[in-house]
Design an enzyme around this catalytic site. Structure first.
Site, PDB file in Angstrom:
ATOM      1  N   HIS A 203      -0.546  39.500 102.048  1.00 50.54           N
ATOM      2  CA  HIS A 203      -0.341  38.912 101.293  1.00 50.54           C
ATOM      3  C   HIS A 203      -0.474  37.460 102.088  1.00 50.54           C
ATOM      4  CE1 HIS A 203       3.776  39.035 101.512  1.00 50.54           C
ATOM      5  NE2 HIS A 203       4.483  37.471 100.796  1.00 50.54           N
TER       6      HIS A 203
HETATM    7  C1  UD1 Z   1       4.980  33.220  97.910  1.00 53.69           C
HETATM    8  C2  UD1 Z   1       5.587  33.403  99.274  1.00 53.69           C
HETATM    9  C3  UD1 Z   1       6.082  34.691 100.208  1.00 53.69           C
HETATM   10  C4  UD1 Z   1       6.254  34.933  99.847  1.00 53.69           C
HETATM   11  C5  UD1 Z   1       5.510  35.513  98.384  1.00 53.69           C
HETATM   12  C6  UD1 Z   1       6.024  36.766  97.809  1.00 53.69           C
HETATM   13  C7  UD1 Z   1       6.304  30.655  99.405  1.00 53.69           C
HETATM   14  C8  UD1 Z   1       5.376  30.032 100.580  1.00 53.69           C
HETATM   15  N1  UD1 Z   1       5.273  31.800  99.792  1.00 53.69           N
HETATM   16  O1  UD1 Z   1       4.155  33.418  98.711  1.00 53.69           O
HETATM   17  O2  UD1 Z   1       7.122  33.331 101.039  1.00 53.69           O
HETATM   18  O3  UD1 Z   1       6.088  36.466 100.616  1.00 53.69           O
HETATM   19  O4  UD1 Z   1       5.939  34.753  97.841  1.00 53.69           O
HETATM   20  O5  UD1 Z   1       5.589  37.712  96.658  1.00 53.69           O
HETATM   21  O6  UD1 Z   1       6.727  30.348  98.049  1.00 53.69           O
HETATM   22  N2  UD1 Z   1      -0.559  34.246  91.657  1.00 53.69           N
HETATM   23  C9  UD1 Z   1      -1.250  35.177  90.933  1.00 53.69           C
HETATM   24  N3  UD1 Z   1      -0.559  35.387  89.875  1.00 53.69           N
HETATM   25  C10 UD1 Z   1       1.257  35.675  90.394  1.00 53.69           C
HETATM   26  C11 UD1 Z   1       0.913  34.561  91.483  1.00 53.69           C
HETATM   27  C12 UD1 Z   1       0.538  34.503  92.239  1.00 53.69           C
HETATM   28  O7  UD1 Z   1      -2.328  35.217  90.601  1.00 53.69           O
HETATM   29  O8  UD1 Z   1       1.799  36.365  89.406  1.00 53.69           O
HETATM   30  C13 UD1 Z   1      -2.056  33.833  93.048  1.00 53.69           C
HETATM   31  C14 UD1 Z   1      -2.321  32.485  92.823  1.00 53.69           C
HETATM   32  O9  UD1 Z   1      -3.109  32.259  93.010  1.00 53.69           O
HETATM   33  C15 UD1 Z   1      -1.282  31.720  93.822  1.00 53.69           C
HETATM   34  C16 UD1 Z   1      -1.492  33.308  94.672  1.00 53.69           C
HETATM   35  O10 UD1 Z   1      -1.896  33.992  94.455  1.00 53.69           O
HETATM   36  O11 UD1 Z   1      -2.320  30.805  94.358  1.00 53.69           O
HETATM   37  C17 UD1 Z   1      -0.614  32.801  95.785  1.00 53.69           C
HETATM   38  O12 UD1 Z   1       0.602  31.998  94.726  1.00 53.69           O
HETATM   39  P1  UD1 Z   1       2.126  32.019  95.965  1.00 53.69           P
HETATM   40  O13 UD1 Z   1       3.619  32.263  95.294  1.00 53.69           O
HETATM   41  O14 UD1 Z   1       1.948  30.356  95.840  1.00 53.69           O
HETATM   42  O15 UD1 Z   1       1.966  32.758  97.400  1.00 53.69           O
HETATM   43  P2  UD1 Z   1       2.377  34.240  97.180  1.00 53.69           P
HETATM   44  O16 UD1 Z   1       1.279  34.270  98.424  1.00 53.69           O
HETATM   45  O17 UD1 Z   1       2.596  35.015  96.637  1.00 53.69           O
HETATM   46  N1  UDP Z   2       7.175  45.272  96.324  1.00 60.29           N
HETATM   47  C1  UDP Z   2       6.941  45.997  95.216  1.00 60.29           C
HETATM   48  N2  UDP Z   2       5.197  46.930  94.720  1.00 60.29           N
HETATM   49  C2  UDP Z   2       4.347  46.122  96.282  1.00 60.29           C
HETATM   50  C3  UDP Z   2       4.422  45.463  96.738  1.00 60.29           C
HETATM   51  C4  UDP Z   2       5.872  45.026  97.199  1.00 60.29           C
HETATM   52  O1  UDP Z   2       7.969  46.654  94.336  1.00 60.29           O
HETATM   53  O2  UDP Z   2       3.655  46.446  95.097  1.00 60.29           O
HETATM   54  C5  UDP Z   2       8.129  44.814  96.923  1.00 60.29           C
HETATM   55  C6  UDP Z   2       8.882  45.036  97.985  1.00 60.29           C
HETATM   56  O3  UDP Z   2       9.103  46.632  98.154  1.00 60.29           O
HETATM   57  C7  UDP Z   2       9.593  44.493  98.440  1.00 60.29           C
HETATM   58  C8  UDP Z   2       9.128  43.127  98.054  1.00 60.29           C
HETATM   59  O4  UDP Z   2       8.450  43.356  96.500  1.00 60.29           O
HETATM   60  O5  UDP Z   2      11.430  44.663  97.460  1.00 60.29           O
HETATM   61  C9  UDP Z   2       8.627  42.409  99.079  1.00 60.29           C
HETATM   62  O6  UDP Z   2       7.563  41.517  98.383  1.00 60.29           O
HETATM   63  P1  UDP Z   2       6.368  40.538  98.967  1.00 60.29           P
HETATM   64  O7  UDP Z   2       5.879  41.916 100.428  1.00 60.29           O
HETATM   65  O8  UDP Z   2       5.237  39.948  97.913  1.00 60.29           O
HETATM   66  O9  UDP Z   2       7.224  39.459  99.736  1.00 60.29           O
HETATM   67  P2  UDP Z   2       8.460  38.315 101.527  1.00 60.29           P
HETATM   68  O10 UDP Z   2       8.965  40.404 101.365  1.00 60.29           O
HETATM   69  O11 UDP Z   2       6.864  39.209 102.075  1.00 60.29           O
HETATM   70  O12 UDP Z   2       8.415  37.516 101.050  1.00 60.29           O
END
Ligand code: UD1
Ligand code: UDP
Length: 371
Positions: A203
């Site tokens: 992601h």
């Molecule tokens: C964010 C965090 C990242 C973390 C991740 C955990 C920042 C800068 N990034 O990244 O550090 O590892 O969360 O998962 O804060 N979207 C949906 N539905 C949702 C959420 C997101 O469709 O419920 C899609 C949207 O198109 C959005 C994209 O995902 O633009 C990115 O979501 P965003 O929360 O901005 O960043 P993450 O990649 O999730």
């Molecule tokens: N996780 C989850 N379901 C998924 C993918 C991740 O429950 O399908 C959990 C995972 O066990 C961990 C957390 O989400 O605790 C990590 O989230 P993510 O990888 O989105 O973010 P990051 O840790 O890179 O910020």
């Protein structure tokens, strides 16, 4: 004591689940969900299955460009902090929700506390790296998961208010690991067997928002000799579709919706290995002694690499293939991330800090006056 905890993204719900339980033993918690993650499987599922209390405020900020998303959070969090008048604003990790909370806490002159302080990837192109650095420097209390994190903070001149607590995700894995072995049916549902599948997640912005990198990862995964389960973050699904790579992905992996935490832990534990660019998943793989191949050039969780359980391969197809073929792993696992009591320690430290500073809720102050 009143603590305003700010969460917004999937990993923060998981971390808050264990810390909130402890915080509510020693004081009052106001739980604020910024709404950064909002899909059922990115948000509600964690509140439901981990018994996290309903947020007191859901700010509904949702997605957007980094600056606008963070600005919107700041604008929405500030009135909540003014209204609820907490002693401490508590933040987790490195997302935009973390940074927004740090800015509001410091502007409103409230004690700012950071869980997972002192982590660095030293890659300033990652939005998370800027979030971590700024949040640590705005924090009064830094809760470091490892000795390395304490040292990193010291190198940046942060020594006051730094506590080595251990890692709250370790607490969380310990709390569910045994339970899910019996209760989760995810292996049967996905049609995979223990030690005979690979779990992959992608992601990170650098990997998803670059067609060549995404394709190179899929090419690498194609070499896997076992079925690859790929619970896809919505961002990744969007990009696969935009780049016309969805069919290719479906040919290489079992593309499924994001999983709930309990099923995901079961799958991490059962997988023969994990391929990921997630921060949290690298650590959880290590706790569960599942070898990890990390699709990044660097990591902030360096201990997992130093002890041989995690290999950094970036997005190069050959490097991914080589790592998938490797079959020698360390005999033992050190434990740099604490003893599984980080959450309790954090709650106690927050309460002590508030008591020492003479602050407290009006009710507490009145009751002290009555005594
Ligand atoms: C964010 C965090 C990242 C973390 C991740 C955990 C920042 C800068 N990034 O990244 O550090 O590892 O969360 O998962 O804060 N979207 C949906 N539905 C949702 C959420 C997101 O469709 O419920 C899609 C949207 O198109 C959005 C994209 O995902 O633009 C990115 O979501 P965003 O929360 O901005 O960043 P993450 O990649 O999730
Ligand atoms: N996780 C989850 N379901 C998924 C993918 C991740 O429950 O399908 C959990 C995972 O066990 C961990 C957390 O989400 O605790 C990590 O989230 P993510 O990888 O989105 O973010 P990051 O840790 O890179 O910020």
């Amino acid at each position: 004591m009143r603590v305003c905890s700010i969460v917004g993204a999937r990993p923060q719900f998981i971390k808050a689940a264990v810390v909130s339980t402890e915080l509510r033993e020693v004081g009052e918690e106001v739980l604020v969900h910024t709404g950064q993650h909002y899909d059922e499987e990115m948000s509600d599922v964690f509140f439901d299955e981990l018994g996290i209390p309903e947020p007191d405020y859901n700010l509904g900020v949702k997605s957007g460009p980094h600056g606008r998303q963070t600005a919107k959070m700041i604008a929405e969090i500030e009135p909540v902090v003014e209204e609820t008048d907490p002693d401490v604003v508590l933040l987790y990790g490195d997302t935009n929700s973390t940074l927004a909370g740090a800015i509001v806490g410091s502007k409103c002159d409230v004690v700012v506390a950071h869980v997972e302080a002192g982590l660095r990837s030293y890659n300033r192109e990652m939005p998370e790296e800027i979030n971590r650095v700024l949040t640590d420097h705005a924090s009064d209390l830094c809760f470091a998961p490892s000795e390395n994190a304490v040292e990193t903070l010291a190198e940046e001149g942060i020594t006051d208010g730094v506590y080595l607590t251990g890692d709250v995700m370790y607490d969380s894995v310990l709390a569910v690991r045994d339970r899910v072995t019996d209760s989760s049916t995810v292996l049967e549902e996905l049609g995979v067997r223990e030690d005979e599948c690979i779990l992959a997640t992608v992601h990170r912005q650098r990997n998803t928002d670059d067609r060549a990198n995404l394709e190179s990862i899929l090419d690498g995964l194609e070499a896997a000799s076992q079925p690859v389960v790929f619970p896809a973050h919505p961002r990744t699904v969007d990009r696969l579709e935009e780049y016309g790579l969805r069919d290719r992905a479906e040919a290489v992996v079992d593309l499924v919706e994001p999983l709930g935490y309990l099923d995901f832990v079961r799958l991490m534990d059962a997988a023969e290995r994990i391929v990921t660019d997630s921060g949290g998943v690298q650590k959880e793989a290590f706790f569960l002694e599942t070898p990890c191949v990390t699709l990044r050039e660097e990591t902030e969780w360096t201990e997992t690499v130093d002890c041989g359980w995690n290999e950094l391969v970036g997005t190069d197809t050959d490097a991914i293939r080589d790592a998938l073929a490797k079959d020698e792993w360390p005999d033992d696992t050190p434990n740099p991330y604490g003893d599984g009591e980080a959450s309790r320690r954090i709650a106690e430290l927050v309460a002590e800090h508030v008591a020492d500073s003479g602050a407290g809720t009006e009710a507490e102050l009145e009751s002290t006056a009555d005594d």
